[in-house]
Design a protein around this motif. Structure first.
Motif, short mmCIF file in Angstrom:
data_model
loop_
_atom_site.label_atom_id
_atom_site.label_comp_id
_atom_site.label_asym_id
_atom_site.label_seq_id
_atom_site.Cartn_x
_atom_site.Cartn_y
_atom_site.Cartn_z
N VAL A 58 -18.87 15.17 34.25
CA VAL A 58 -18.70 14.62 32.91
C VAL A 58 -17.23 14.30 32.69
O VAL A 58 -16.37 15.16 32.84
N SER A 59 -16.95 13.04 32.35
CA SER A 59 -15.56 12.63 32.08
C SER A 59 -15.23 12.76 30.60
O SER A 59 -14.09 13.09 30.24
N ARG A 60 -16.21 12.51 29.75
CA ARG A 60 -16.02 12.70 28.30
C ARG A 60 -17.39 12.58 27.61
O ARG A 60 -18.34 12.08 28.20
N ILE A 61 -17.41 13.03 26.37
CA ILE A 61 -18.62 12.89 25.56
C ILE A 61 -18.22 12.21 24.27
O ILE A 61 -17.35 12.70 23.55
N ASP A 62 -18.82 11.07 24.00
CA ASP A 62 -18.57 10.33 22.76
C ASP A 62 -19.71 10.65 21.80
O ASP A 62 -20.88 10.52 22.16
N ILE A 63 -19.34 11.06 20.58
CA ILE A 63 -20.33 11.43 19.56
C ILE A 63 -20.32 10.38 18.46
O ILE A 63 -19.26 9.99 17.98
N TYR A 64 -21.50 9.95 18.08
CA TYR A 64 -21.67 8.96 17.01
C TYR A 64 -22.60 9.53 15.95
O TYR A 64 -23.52 10.29 16.26
N ASP A 65 -22.39 9.15 14.71
CA ASP A 65 -23.21 9.65 13.61
C ASP A 65 -24.65 9.14 13.67
O ASP A 65 -25.57 9.84 13.27
N THR A 66 -24.83 7.92 14.16
CA THR A 66 -26.16 7.33 14.21
C THR A 66 -26.35 6.55 15.51
O THR A 66 -25.38 6.17 16.17
N ILE A 67 -27.58 6.29 15.84
CA ILE A 67 -27.89 5.47 17.01
C ILE A 67 -27.36 4.05 16.81
O ILE A 67 -26.87 3.42 17.74
N ASP A 68 -27.41 3.55 15.56
CA ASP A 68 -26.90 2.21 15.28
C ASP A 68 -25.40 2.14 15.54
O ASP A 68 -24.91 1.15 16.11
#
Length: 112
Positions: A58-68
């Motif tokens: 794993v190089s990084r994890i990007d977190i988003y509030d929504t799938i959109d």
């Protein structure tokens, strides 16, 4: 150094798994819940599809509030193995209510 259990991500679609093996897909999308919240940069992960397996770091994890929001940022980058994926694509794997309820993680990785 803490010894962790092997982290295993299962991929259902053989075409997605092939894209990972061939280095065309560099990120795996998951709802940010359960054990996914424990994955960190630097972790080694086994990605499996049926009896096949590929190891990644794993190089990084990007977190988003929504799938959109995730699709707006990642959809045409090529890292998901395909471009122009629609929200409905993820309804093959998750209930619509869960897609609306949980944040979305894009686990970025490098093949070992």
């Amino acid at each position: 150094m803490e010894i962790r259990d092997i982290i295993e991500l299962s991929v259902k679609r053989p075409d997605s798994f092939r894209a990972i093996q061939e280095g065309l897909k560099l990120g795996e999308v998951r709802l940010y819940r359960g054990f996914i919240t424990t994955i960190n940069s630097g972790d080694t992960v086994s990605i499996v599809c049926g009896k096949e397996e590929v190891w990644v770091r794993v190089s990084r994890i990007d977190i988003y509030d929504t799938i959109d929001e995730m699709l707006m940022h990642k959809n045409n980058s090529g890292i998901l193995g395909k471009n122009n994926i629609k929200k409905e694509y993820y309804q093959e794997f998750y209930k619509k209510e869960d897609l609306d309820r949980y944040q979305v993680a894009v686990i970025m990785f490098n093949i070992l």
